[in-house]
Design an enzyme around this catalytic site. Sequence first.
Site, PDB file in Angstrom:
ATOM      1  N   GLY A 181       0.835  -1.208   0.000  1.00  0.00           N
ATOM      2  CA  GLY A 181       0.000   0.000   0.000  1.00  0.00           C
ATOM      3  C   GLY A 181       0.865   1.251   0.000  1.00  0.00           C
ATOM      4  O   GLY A 181       1.818   1.336   0.758  1.00  0.00           O
ATOM      5  N   ARG A 236      13.334  10.879  -2.277  1.00  0.00           N
ATOM      6  CA  ARG A 236      14.170  12.091  -2.468  1.00  0.00           C
ATOM      7  C   ARG A 236      15.378  12.068  -1.534  1.00  0.00           C
ATOM      8  O   ARG A 236      16.509  12.319  -1.959  1.00  0.00           O
ATOM      9  CB  ARG A 236      13.313  13.333  -2.201  1.00  0.00           C
ATOM     10  CG  ARG A 236      14.098  14.615  -2.193  1.00  0.00           C
ATOM     11  CD  ARG A 236      13.180  15.846  -2.127  1.00  0.00           C
ATOM     12  NE  ARG A 236      13.962  17.059  -2.074  1.00  0.00           N
ATOM     13  CZ  ARG A 236      14.172  17.770  -0.966  1.00  0.00           C
ATOM     14  NH1 ARG A 236      13.631  17.394   0.175  1.00  0.00           N
ATOM     15  NH2 ARG A 236      14.901  18.861  -1.002  1.00  0.00           N
ATOM     16  N   VAL A 249      17.952   9.540  -2.731  1.00  0.00           N
ATOM     17  CA  VAL A 249      18.672   9.973  -3.945  1.00  0.00           C
ATOM     18  C   VAL A 249      19.656  11.100  -3.619  1.00  0.00           C
ATOM     19  O   VAL A 249      20.812  11.078  -4.063  1.00  0.00           O
ATOM     20  CB  VAL A 249      17.667  10.406  -5.040  1.00  0.00           C
ATOM     21  CG1 VAL A 249      18.383  11.025  -6.238  1.00  0.00           C
ATOM     22  CG2 VAL A 249      16.814   9.222  -5.479  1.00  0.00           C
ATOM     23  N   ARG A 294       0.803  -5.043  -5.487  1.00  0.00           N
ATOM     24  CA  ARG A 294       0.774  -6.255  -4.668  1.00  0.00           C
ATOM     25  C   ARG A 294       1.153  -7.382  -5.643  1.00  0.00           C
ATOM     26  O   ARG A 294       0.562  -7.506  -6.708  1.00  0.00           O
ATOM     27  CB  ARG A 294      -0.607  -6.471  -4.078  1.00  0.00           C
ATOM     28  CG  ARG A 294      -1.104  -5.234  -3.322  1.00  0.00           C
ATOM     29  CD  ARG A 294      -1.825  -5.564  -2.063  1.00  0.00           C
ATOM     30  NE  ARG A 294      -2.431  -4.355  -1.499  1.00  0.00           N
ATOM     31  CZ  ARG A 294      -1.955  -3.713  -0.436  1.00  0.00           C
ATOM     32  NH1 ARG A 294      -0.884  -4.150   0.188  1.00  0.00           N
ATOM     33  NH2 ARG A 294      -2.571  -2.634   0.019  1.00  0.00           N
ATOM     34  N   GLY A 342       5.389  -1.925   3.972  1.00  0.00           N
ATOM     35  CA  GLY A 342       4.880  -2.406   5.252  1.00  0.00           C
ATOM     36  C   GLY A 342       5.369  -3.809   5.561  1.00  0.00           C
ATOM     37  O   GLY A 342       6.379  -4.276   4.993  1.00  0.00           O
ATOM     38  N   ASP A 343       4.657  -4.504   6.437  1.00  0.00           N
ATOM     39  CA  ASP A 343       5.164  -5.800   6.921  1.00  0.00           C
ATOM     40  C   ASP A 343       5.273  -6.834   5.807  1.00  0.00           C
ATOM     41  O   ASP A 343       6.232  -7.613   5.763  1.00  0.00           O
ATOM     42  CB  ASP A 343       4.317  -6.320   8.093  1.00  0.00           C
ATOM     43  CG  ASP A 343       2.898  -6.657   7.684  1.00  0.00           C
ATOM     44  OD1 ASP A 343       2.319  -5.903   6.882  1.00  0.00           O
ATOM     45  OD2 ASP A 343       2.363  -7.672   8.164  1.00  0.00           O
ATOM     46  N   THR A 378       3.996   2.701   5.647  1.00  0.00           N
ATOM     47  CA  THR A 378       2.623   2.186   5.647  1.00  0.00           C
ATOM     48  C   THR A 378       1.763   3.083   6.520  1.00  0.00           C
ATOM     49  O   THR A 378       2.214   3.502   7.591  1.00  0.00           O
ATOM     50  CB  THR A 378       2.541   0.731   6.165  1.00  0.00           C
ATOM     51  OG1 THR A 378       1.164   0.403   6.400  1.00  0.00           O
ATOM     52  CG2 THR A 378       3.311   0.513   7.451  1.00  0.00           C
ATOM     53  N   ASP A 401      -0.622   2.152   8.165  1.00  0.00           N
ATOM     54  CA  ASP A 401      -1.192   1.361   9.269  1.00  0.00           C
ATOM     55  C   ASP A 401      -0.375   1.424  10.558  1.00  0.00           C
ATOM     56  O   ASP A 401      -0.893   1.069  11.627  1.00  0.00           O
ATOM     57  CB  ASP A 401      -1.334  -0.111   8.846  1.00  0.00           C
ATOM     58  CG  ASP A 401      -2.171  -0.258   7.594  1.00  0.00           C
ATOM     59  OD1 ASP A 401      -3.059   0.587   7.388  1.00  0.00           O
ATOM     60  OD2 ASP A 401      -1.925  -1.197   6.813  1.00  0.00           O
ATOM     61  N   ASP A 421       1.736  -0.576  11.667  1.00  0.00           N
ATOM     62  CA  ASP A 421       1.690  -1.883  12.338  1.00  0.00           C
ATOM     63  C   ASP A 421       3.020  -2.634  12.267  1.00  0.00           C
ATOM     64  O   ASP A 421       3.037  -3.866  12.221  1.00  0.00           O
ATOM     65  CB  ASP A 421       0.556  -2.737  11.739  1.00  0.00           C
ATOM     66  CG  ASP A 421       0.689  -2.906  10.237  1.00  0.00           C
ATOM     67  OD1 ASP A 421       1.543  -2.237   9.617  1.00  0.00           O
ATOM     68  OD2 ASP A 421      -0.057  -3.712   9.660  1.00  0.00           O
ATOM     69  N   ARG A 459      -5.794  -2.040   8.299  1.00  0.00           N
ATOM     70  CA  ARG A 459      -5.627  -3.486   8.043  1.00  0.00           C
ATOM     71  C   ARG A 459      -6.160  -4.266   9.236  1.00  0.00           C
ATOM     72  O   ARG A 459      -7.328  -4.307   9.452  1.00  0.00           O
ATOM     73  CB  ARG A 459      -4.164  -3.825   7.766  1.00  0.00           C
ATOM     74  CG  ARG A 459      -3.747  -3.580   6.358  1.00  0.00           C
ATOM     75  CD  ARG A 459      -3.880  -4.869   5.554  1.00  0.00           C
ATOM     76  NE  ARG A 459      -3.461  -4.660   4.191  1.00  0.00           N
ATOM     77  CZ  ARG A 459      -2.622  -5.452   3.540  1.00  0.00           C
ATOM     78  NH1 ARG A 459      -2.102  -6.507   4.115  1.00  0.00           N
ATOM     79  NH2 ARG A 459      -2.339  -5.216   2.301  1.00  0.00           N
ATOM     80  N   ALA A 485     -14.274  11.193  19.294  1.00  0.00           N
ATOM     81  CA  ALA A 485     -15.356  10.226  19.073  1.00  0.00           C
ATOM     82  C   ALA A 485     -15.929   9.760  20.412  1.00  0.00           C
ATOM     83  O   ALA A 485     -15.198   9.627  21.396  1.00  0.00           O
ATOM     84  CB  ALA A 485     -14.814   9.025  18.293  1.00  0.00           C
ATOM     85  N   GLU A 486     -17.225   9.503  20.432  1.00  0.00           N
ATOM     86  CA  GLU A 486     -17.867   9.034  21.664  1.00  0.00           C
ATOM     87  C   GLU A 486     -17.479   7.595  21.956  1.00  0.00           C
ATOM     88  O   GLU A 486     -17.522   7.160  23.112  1.00  0.00           O
ATOM     89  CB  GLU A 486     -19.393   9.132  21.545  1.00  0.00           C
ATOM     90  CG  GLU A 486     -19.974  10.500  21.872  1.00  0.00           C
ATOM     91  CD  GLU A 486     -19.665  11.562  20.837  1.00  0.00           C
ATOM     92  OE1 GLU A 486     -19.416  11.199  19.670  1.00  0.00           O
ATOM     93  OE2 GLU A 486     -19.649  12.762  21.193  1.00  0.00           O
ATOM     94  N   ILE A 529      -9.455   7.640   0.765  1.00  0.00           N
ATOM     95  CA  ILE A 529      -9.026   9.041   0.960  1.00  0.00           C
ATOM     96  C   ILE A 529      -7.956   9.099   2.041  1.00  0.00           C
ATOM     97  O   ILE A 529      -7.156  10.025   2.096  1.00  0.00           O
ATOM     98  CB  ILE A 529     -10.184  10.003   1.313  1.00  0.00           C
ATOM     99  CG1 ILE A 529     -10.846   9.624   2.632  1.00  0.00           C
ATOM    100  CG2 ILE A 529     -11.201  10.108   0.215  1.00  0.00           C
ATOM    101  CD1 ILE A 529     -11.615  10.783   3.236  1.00  0.00           C
TER     102      ILE A 529
END
Length: 337
Positions: free
Chosen positions: A11, A21, A24, A72, A102-103, A126, A128, A130, A172, A187-188, A256
């Site tokens: 991802g 950048r 390089v 992928r 990522g992993d 990543t 995530d 994770d 994920r 958030a509640e 998004i």
Amino acid sequence: MKRIAVITSGGDAPGMNACIRAIVLTASQHDIEVIGFRHGFRGIVEDLNQPLHPNDMRLVSQRGGTILLSSRYPQFKEVDAARQAAAVLDQHDISALVVIGGDGSFRGAHHLDQYWDGQVLGLPGTIDNDLAGTDTTIGFTTAVDTAMEAIDRIRETAEAMARVFLIEVMGRHAGFIGLHAAIAGSAEAMLVPELEPQPKLADLADSIRRARQAFPDSSYLIVVSENLWPGGVEELARQLTQATGTTCHSAPLGHIQRGGRPNAADRILSMQLGQAAVHAVLDGISGHMIGVEQGHVVRVPLHLTFERDKQLDSRLVDLQLGLQQLNFASNVVKESA
Ligand code: ATP
């Protein structure tokens, strides 16, 4: 003169371009050439090479996605694919490969390391977050910013109509984005995979009912991690609507969260890690991820990044869960008044 190859794999994450950048430009300071392969491991196997010059790097840090493209490519698990990649890297006289991903990408890097004599390094890229062995990953804080902004927008319309919303965020199988977005978005409630025990439908329905009783003119937002509720957030919203008698709306944020300009923190992290990767190449390091712990760059054996689980920050979990209890406390105060 050494020659380094770079890929972005799995991802994409905002900040990957700033990382390319940094690699390089740092390499150029040490007279090292850099070649990219497009589309991750597939690009090495199919030799989709692309020379990367310092002049091409002028305006890339600001951009989301990855200028090297990603993919992928499950075929890379096969030994023949790793051998073919090793042959291509040798044909180009490459002595080190930097994998930004990522992993899964690090498993791929570890796999290649067994069939290729060059140095293999991983940079954590990543959204995530994770990966064990690094406090944060390239793209994570930008994804949280994006989720927070979306939650703020949903909050405004939800508040106008006193609505209940279930907002699905990425991650994920990890709750880093969920936890951080829940706190940042006030958030509640939050549903992330790491909670033990997992809240049951009846508990969630009860919280919603009680909150609506106490605050009938207020919105109620639950942040839900993807891949958690069977049938997804739409199904959870349907079940909660049925259980509470209140319409519960679902809002999956989706991709998004992947796109968009990297924030300052991700650009700086990317530059730091990209530079450190070239230094690790010069130091003859192989089979390691370059990460960051408590502000310091660290080198961690690749297999330790994916064999261990990374824990959520328990203080942040307690903070969020404590605030969620407050919904009940306010309710109790109101009921007993
Ligand atoms: P993200 O989680 O952010 O999407 P990721 O790097 O974990 O990133 P994956 O799709 O899991 O994304 O992995 C990226 C690529 O790494 C795979 O498409 C494949 O090419 C390679 N890969 C993953 N697992 C292995 C493995 N066990 N052996 C060899 N290669 C692998």
